[in-house]
Design a protein around this motif. Sequence first.
Motif, short mmCIF file in Angstrom:
data_model
loop_
_atom_site.label_atom_id
_atom_site.label_comp_id
_atom_site.label_asym_id
_atom_site.label_seq_id
_atom_site.Cartn_x
_atom_site.Cartn_y
_atom_site.Cartn_z
N LYS A 127 0.85 -1.19 0.00
CA LYS A 127 0.00 0.00 0.00
C LYS A 127 0.89 1.24 0.00
O LYS A 127 1.79 1.36 0.83
CB LYS A 127 -0.89 -0.01 1.24
N PRO A 128 0.64 2.19 -0.91
CA PRO A 128 1.48 3.39 -0.94
C PRO A 128 1.14 4.35 0.19
O PRO A 128 0.01 4.40 0.67
CB PRO A 128 1.15 4.01 -2.31
N ALA A 129 2.14 5.13 0.59
CA ALA A 129 1.91 6.22 1.53
C ALA A 129 1.14 7.32 0.82
O ALA A 129 1.27 7.51 -0.39
CB ALA A 129 3.24 6.76 2.04
N SER A 130 0.34 8.05 1.56
CA SER A 130 -0.38 9.19 0.97
C SER A 130 0.61 10.20 0.43
O SER A 130 1.63 10.47 1.07
CB SER A 130 -1.24 9.86 2.03
N PRO A 131 0.32 10.79 -0.73
CA PRO A 131 1.23 11.80 -1.26
C PRO A 131 1.50 12.92 -0.25
O PRO A 131 2.63 13.40 -0.13
CB PRO A 131 0.50 12.33 -2.50
N SER A 132 0.49 13.32 0.50
CA SER A 132 0.65 14.43 1.44
C SER A 132 1.66 14.13 2.55
O SER A 132 2.20 15.06 3.16
CB SER A 132 -0.69 14.81 2.07
N THR A 133 1.94 12.86 2.79
CA THR A 133 2.93 12.50 3.82
C THR A 133 4.36 12.50 3.28
O THR A 133 5.30 12.32 4.04
CB THR A 133 2.63 11.12 4.44
N ARG A 134 4.51 12.70 1.97
CA ARG A 134 5.83 12.60 1.36
C ARG A 134 6.33 13.93 0.79
O ARG A 134 7.27 13.96 0.01
CB ARG A 134 5.81 11.54 0.24
N THR A 135 5.68 15.01 1.17
CA THR A 135 6.08 16.33 0.70
C THR A 135 5.76 17.38 1.75
O THR A 135 4.88 17.16 2.59
CB THR A 135 5.39 16.69 -0.63
N ASP A 136 6.47 18.49 1.68
CA ASP A 136 6.14 19.59 2.58
C ASP A 136 5.16 20.57 1.91
O ASP A 136 4.75 21.54 2.52
CB ASP A 136 7.41 20.32 3.03
N GLN A 137 4.78 20.28 0.69
CA GLN A 137 3.82 21.11 -0.03
C GLN A 137 2.40 20.70 0.36
O GLN A 137 2.12 19.51 0.54
CB GLN A 137 4.00 20.95 -1.54
N PRO A 138 1.48 21.65 0.47
CA PRO A 138 0.11 21.30 0.83
C PRO A 138 -0.59 20.57 -0.33
O PRO A 138 -0.49 20.98 -1.48
CB PRO A 138 -0.55 22.65 1.11
N ILE A 139 -1.23 19.48 0.01
CA ILE A 139 -2.03 18.73 -0.96
C ILE A 139 -3.43 18.61 -0.37
O ILE A 139 -3.59 18.07 0.73
CB ILE A 139 -1.45 17.33 -1.22
N ARG B 161 -6.89 17.24 0.74
CA ARG B 161 -7.23 15.86 1.08
C ARG B 161 -7.96 15.16 -0.07
O ARG B 161 -7.71 14.00 -0.36
CB ARG B 161 -8.06 15.81 2.35
N ALA B 162 -8.85 15.88 -0.74
CA ALA B 162 -9.60 15.26 -1.83
C ALA B 162 -8.67 14.83 -2.97
O ALA B 162 -8.88 13.78 -3.59
CB ALA B 162 -10.67 16.22 -2.35
N LEU B 163 -7.63 15.61 -3.24
CA LEU B 163 -6.66 15.25 -4.28
C LEU B 163 -5.82 14.07 -3.81
O LEU B 163 -5.56 13.13 -4.57
CB LEU B 163 -5.78 16.44 -4.65
N ASP B 164 -5.40 14.10 -2.56
CA ASP B 164 -4.66 12.99 -1.95
C ASP B 164 -5.47 11.69 -2.12
O ASP B 164 -4.96 10.67 -2.58
CB ASP B 164 -4.48 13.31 -0.47
N ASP B 165 -6.75 11.75 -1.77
CA ASP B 165 -7.62 10.57 -1.85
C ASP B 165 -7.81 10.11 -3.29
O ASP B 165 -7.84 8.91 -3.56
CB ASP B 165 -8.98 10.87 -1.21
N LEU B 166 -7.94 11.06 -4.21
CA LEU B 166 -8.12 10.68 -5.62
C LEU B 166 -6.88 9.99 -6.16
O LEU B 166 -6.98 8.97 -6.85
CB LEU B 166 -8.47 11.91 -6.46
N VAL B 167 -5.70 10.51 -5.86
CA VAL B 167 -4.47 9.87 -6.32
C VAL B 167 -4.38 8.45 -5.74
O VAL B 167 -4.08 7.50 -6.45
CB VAL B 167 -3.23 10.71 -5.95
N LEU B 168 -4.68 8.31 -4.46
CA LEU B 168 -4.64 6.98 -3.84
C LEU B 168 -5.67 6.04 -4.46
O LEU B 168 -5.41 4.84 -4.61
CB LEU B 168 -4.83 7.08 -2.33
N SER B 169 -6.82 6.57 -4.87
CA SER B 169 -7.82 5.70 -5.52
C SER B 169 -7.30 5.22 -6.87
O SER B 169 -7.58 4.08 -7.27
CB SER B 169 -9.16 6.41 -5.67
N CYS B 170 -6.52 6.04 -7.56
CA CYS B 170 -5.91 5.60 -8.83
C CYS B 170 -4.89 4.50 -8.58
O CYS B 170 -4.65 3.67 -9.46
CB CYS B 170 -5.22 6.78 -9.53
N LEU B 171 -4.30 4.48 -7.38
CA LEU B 171 -3.27 3.51 -7.04
C LEU B 171 -3.82 2.28 -6.33
O LEU B 171 -3.05 1.48 -5.79
CB LEU B 171 -2.20 4.18 -6.16
N ALA B 172 -5.12 2.11 -6.35
CA ALA B 172 -5.72 0.92 -5.73
C ALA B 172 -5.18 -0.34 -6.39
O ALA B 172 -4.98 -0.38 -7.61
CB ALA B 172 -7.24 0.98 -5.84
N LYS B 173 -4.93 -1.35 -5.60
CA LYS B 173 -4.38 -2.62 -6.12
C LYS B 173 -5.38 -3.32 -7.03
O LYS B 173 -5.01 -3.90 -8.04
CB LYS B 173 -3.97 -3.55 -4.98
#
Length: 143
Positions: free
Chosen positions: A74-86, A88-100
């Motif tokens: 399972k990938p880490a949320s993008p927002s946990t890997r950057t100091d830039q604000p992301i 939450r809805a974008l974070d969730d959408l990217v993670l949904s694209c990365l669903a196994k």
Amino acid sequence: SARDAADLSLVHTRENAVRGTPAFIAPEQALGTEIDGRADIYATGCLAYWFLTGQLVFTRETPMALLMHHAKTKPASPSTRTDQPIPRALDDLVLSCLAKEPGDRPQSARELSARLAELDAASPWTQDRASDWWVRHLGAASK
């Protein structure tokens, strides 16, 4: 830096191997099972993750190890890997694209586009922000 973490052999398609680019390969491709357009949704999620964080979803020493992480980890949320604000809805959408499971991803580019259009942008993307991204993540200004 992201440049040090990303082995360039992992972002190029290899011949005589699983077809696809190891850094952006969908789990079903890595496992050699049937694929459809939802594998492209996964790859789009990988690219979005990279654009948002300056880092690949996974980095490993070998392409095979990388393939297995795409298939199983399972990938880490993008927002946990950057100091830039992301947002939450974008974070969730990217993670949904990365669903196994392909059925858990947006089912088409049209659906993904519609979901993106529903998001409120945190701030507009400008040439200055693009140049800053290149300097911060790749060490060279985009001209």
